[in-house]
Design a protein around this motif. Structure first.
Motif, PDB file in Angstrom:
ATOM      1  N   LEU A   3       2.498  -4.246  -6.442  1.00 49.18           N
ATOM      2  CA  LEU A   3       3.752  -3.922  -5.763  1.00 49.18           C
ATOM      3  C   LEU A   3       3.659  -2.602  -4.996  1.00 49.18           C
ATOM      4  CD1 LEU A   3       6.756  -4.876  -8.064  1.00 49.18           C
ATOM      5  CD2 LEU A   3       6.280  -5.677  -5.755  1.00 49.18           C
ATOM      6  N   GLY A   4       2.955  -1.641  -5.568  1.00 49.27           N
ATOM      7  CA  GLY A   4       2.808  -0.345  -4.904  1.00 49.27           C
ATOM      8  C   GLY A   4       2.103  -0.491  -3.563  1.00 49.27           C
ATOM      9  N   GLU A   5       1.042  -1.281  -3.531  1.00 52.92           N
ATOM     10  CA  GLU A   5       0.308  -1.498  -2.279  1.00 52.92           C
ATOM     11  C   GLU A   5       1.164  -2.246  -1.258  1.00 52.92           C
ATOM     12  OE1 GLU A   5      -3.447  -3.408  -2.886  1.00 52.92           O
ATOM     13  OE2 GLU A   5      -3.924  -2.173  -4.647  1.00 52.92           O
ATOM     14  N   ILE A   6       1.886  -3.253  -1.713  1.00 48.84           N
ATOM     15  CA  ILE A   6       2.755  -4.016  -0.805  1.00 48.84           C
ATOM     16  C   ILE A   6       3.834  -3.108  -0.238  1.00 48.84           C
ATOM     17  CG2 ILE A   6       4.475  -5.860  -0.703  1.00 48.84           C
ATOM     18  CD1 ILE A   6       2.799  -7.388  -2.750  1.00 48.84           C
ATOM     19  N   ARG A   7       4.428  -2.286  -1.095  1.00 47.26           N
ATOM     20  CA  ARG A   7       5.451  -1.349  -0.636  1.00 47.26           C
ATOM     21  C   ARG A   7       4.877  -0.392   0.406  1.00 47.26           C
ATOM     22  NH1 ARG A   7       7.469   3.082  -3.501  1.00 47.26           N
ATOM     23  NH2 ARG A   7       5.267   3.524  -3.933  1.00 47.26           N
ATOM     24  N   ASP A   8       3.704   0.172   0.139  1.00 48.82           N
ATOM     25  CA  ASP A   8       3.112   1.138   1.072  1.00 48.82           C
ATOM     26  C   ASP A   8       2.798   0.483   2.411  1.00 48.82           C
ATOM     27  OD1 ASP A   8       3.324   2.989  -0.931  1.00 48.82           O
ATOM     28  OD2 ASP A   8       1.202   2.935  -1.501  1.00 48.82           O
ATOM     29  N   HIS A   9       2.284  -0.741   2.365  1.00 51.55           N
ATOM     30  CA  HIS A   9       1.948  -1.444   3.598  1.00 51.55           C
ATOM     31  C   HIS A   9       3.215  -1.774   4.394  1.00 51.55           C
ATOM     32  CE1 HIS A   9      -0.050  -3.957   6.458  1.00 51.55           C
ATOM     33  NE2 HIS A   9       0.530  -5.065   6.028  1.00 51.55           N
ATOM     34  N   SER A  10       4.232  -2.305   3.704  1.00 50.65           N
ATOM     35  CA  SER A  10       5.491  -2.636   4.371  1.00 50.65           C
ATOM     36  C   SER A  10       6.134  -1.385   4.961  1.00 50.65           C
ATOM     37  CB  SER A  10       6.460  -3.290   3.372  1.00 50.65           C
ATOM     38  OG  SER A  10       5.917  -4.480   2.848  1.00 50.65           O
ATOM     39  N   LEU A  11       6.082  -0.301   4.224  1.00 53.90           N
ATOM     40  CA  LEU A  11       6.661   0.961   4.679  1.00 53.90           C
ATOM     41  C   LEU A  11       5.963   1.459   5.940  1.00 53.90           C
ATOM     42  CD1 LEU A  11       8.837   2.993   3.694  1.00 53.90           C
ATOM     43  CD2 LEU A  11       7.000   4.217   2.527  1.00 53.90           C
ATOM     44  N   SER A  12       4.629   1.356   5.965  1.00 53.29           N
ATOM     45  CA  SER A  12       3.868   1.780   7.136  1.00 53.29           C
ATOM     46  C   SER A  12       4.255   0.967   8.362  1.00 53.29           C
ATOM     47  CB  SER A  12       2.367   1.640   6.858  1.00 53.29           C
ATOM     48  OG  SER A  12       1.611   1.869   8.031  1.00 53.29           O
ATOM     49  N   LEU A  13       4.335  -0.341   8.206  1.00 51.48           N
ATOM     50  CA  LEU A  13       4.731  -1.201   9.319  1.00 51.48           C
ATOM     51  C   LEU A  13       6.132  -0.874   9.819  1.00 51.48           C
ATOM     52  CD1 LEU A  13       3.490  -4.743   8.155  1.00 51.48           C
ATOM     53  CD2 LEU A  13       2.400  -3.227   9.812  1.00 51.48           C
TER      54      LEU A  13
END
Length: 309
Positions: free
Chosen positions: A109-119
Motif C-alpha cells: 500500500l505504501g508503494e501504491i500510495r507513493d506512486h499515485s501521489l507522484s502522478l
C-alpha cells in the motif's frame, strides 16, 4: 425484501483531479467521452514530454481506492489539501480505512500510495490546476442540486435521474451509494461497488457553460433513434426487461455488437442498466421518460438557435 440503501452526495475538486487523470490514461474509454481525442492532444501539449511518455505506458488501476479515500478524508477542501493528507497518512491507516469496503488490498500500500501521489501531484501542477474554474463551480452547484433532488425523490430515482439511466437495485449488503458529480468522463458514469458501499461519479455534460446546452443531450438521443438495430432493441425492452443474452437472441447480432448498442442507448438515457450489487449489468429495461423528454430538448435547441454557450 431488501432494505433500501441511503445516498450521500459528495463534492471535492480532488475527485475531479483523479477522474481527469483517469480519462487521460484510459485510451479504450476515451472514444466514448465527450472531450474526445482533441482534449487528449491539447492536454499532452501542456505536459512535460517525460511525464506524457510515462502516462502513455501507465496502467493505473487504483481509481476506486483513491475515490474511497477522498470520501473518507477529513482534508479535501482543495486538491493540494487532499494530496498533503494522502502523503502523510501511514499505510496502516490506509489499510484500516479501506478494509471495511475493499475485499482484496495489496500488501504494498505504501508503494501504491507513493506512486499515485507522484502522478497526481504532477498532473495537478501541469494540467488540473489550469482547468477552467467555472467547470469546478458547475460541479459544486450540481452537487447542491442533487442534494435537493434527493429530498423529493427516492434514492433509486435520484441516481437514475443524475446518471440518465443507472438503476441500482436494493441489495441486503448495499448500505450506501455515494454520488459525485464529474465532468471529464461525461457522458459516462463511473460506478464501483465495494461491499456495503458504491461510488458513482455521475456526468455533468455542460459543466462550465453559462447556460445549459440541449444539443449535448439531444444529439446522442437522435443518433440512437437513427439506427435500426437500436430501435429494435428499444422495441424489445418495451415488452419487458432483458439480459444482454436475451437481447442478442432477439436482434440476431453478435454479443459484442449488442453490448455496443446498449451502451450507447444507456449513455443517451434511453434505457436503464440495472445493477444488483456488482459492477456487471444484470439486465436492461426501457427508460420511457425519454419519449417525453425528446420534444422538450428539440424545442429548446431550436429556440436557442442551436448556439453553444
Amino acid at each position: 425484501m431488501h432494505s433500501l440503501y441511503s445516498i450521500k452526495v459528495e463534492w471535492s475538486a480532488a475527485y475531479e483531479c483523479i477522474i481527469s487523470l483517469y480519462a487521460y490514461i484510459y485510451e479504450k474509454e476515451r472514444k466514448h467521452l465527450q472531450l474526445g481525442s482533441a482534449w487528449k492532444e491539447e492536454t499532452t501539449r501542456m505536459l512535460p514530454d517525460s511525464f506524457a511518455a510515462e502516462l502513455a505506458d501507465e496502467r493505473w488501476e487504483v481509481l476506486h481506492r483513491l475515490v474511497l479515500l477522498v470520501a473518507q478524508s477529513p482534508r479535501k477542501a482543495s486538491v493540494a489539501d487532499f494530496l498533503e493528507w494522502l502523503e502523510l497518512i501511514p499505510p496502516g491507516e490506509i489499510y484500516e480505512r479501506l478494509a471495511p469496503w475493499v475485499e482484496t488490498i495489496p500488501l504494498n500500500l505504501g508503494e501504491i500510495r507513493d506512486h499515485s501521489l507522484s502522478l497526481l501531484k504532477r498532473w495537478n501542477e501541469h494540467y488540473f490546476s489550469k482547468v477552467e474554474p467555472r467547470i469546478l463551480d458547475s460541479l459544486e452547484q450540481s452537487a447542491r442540486q442533487t442534494e435537493e433532488l434527493a429530498k423529493t425523490l427516492s434514492a433509486i430515482e435520484t441516481i437514475d435521474q443524475v446518471t440518465h439511466g443507472i438503476w441500482i437495485e436494493p441489495m441486503s449488503e448495499l448500505q450506501e451509494v455515494v454520488l459525485i458529480p464529474q465532468y471529464h468522463c461525461a457522458p459516462t458514469s463511473v460506478l464501483d461497488f465495494h461491499r456495503g458501499i458504491a461510488t458513482c461519479l455521475y456526468p455533468v455534460r455542460d459543466a462550465g457553460r453559462l447556460h445549459p446546452e440541449p444539443l449535448l443531450e439531444l444529439l446522442p438521443i437522435t443518433q440512437c433513434l437513427a439506427d435500426e438495430k437500436r430501435l429494435q432493441i428499444l422495441r424489445c425492452l418495451s415488452n419487458g426487461t432483458c439480459t444482454l443474452g436475451e437481447l442478442q437472441q432477439q436482434v440476431s447480432l453478435a454479443k459484442s455488437t449488442v453490448h455496443h448498442h446498449v451502451t450507447a442507448l444507456r449513455r443517451a438515457g434511453l434505457i436503464h442498466a440495472h445493477y444488483t450489487g456488482s459492477s456487471t449489468i444484470a439486465y436492461y429495461s426501457l427508460r420511457g421518460q425519454f419519449i417525453d423528454r425528446l420534444p422538450v430538448l428539440l424545442h429548446s435547441f431550436l429556440e436557442n438557435g442551436g448556439k453553444q454557450q
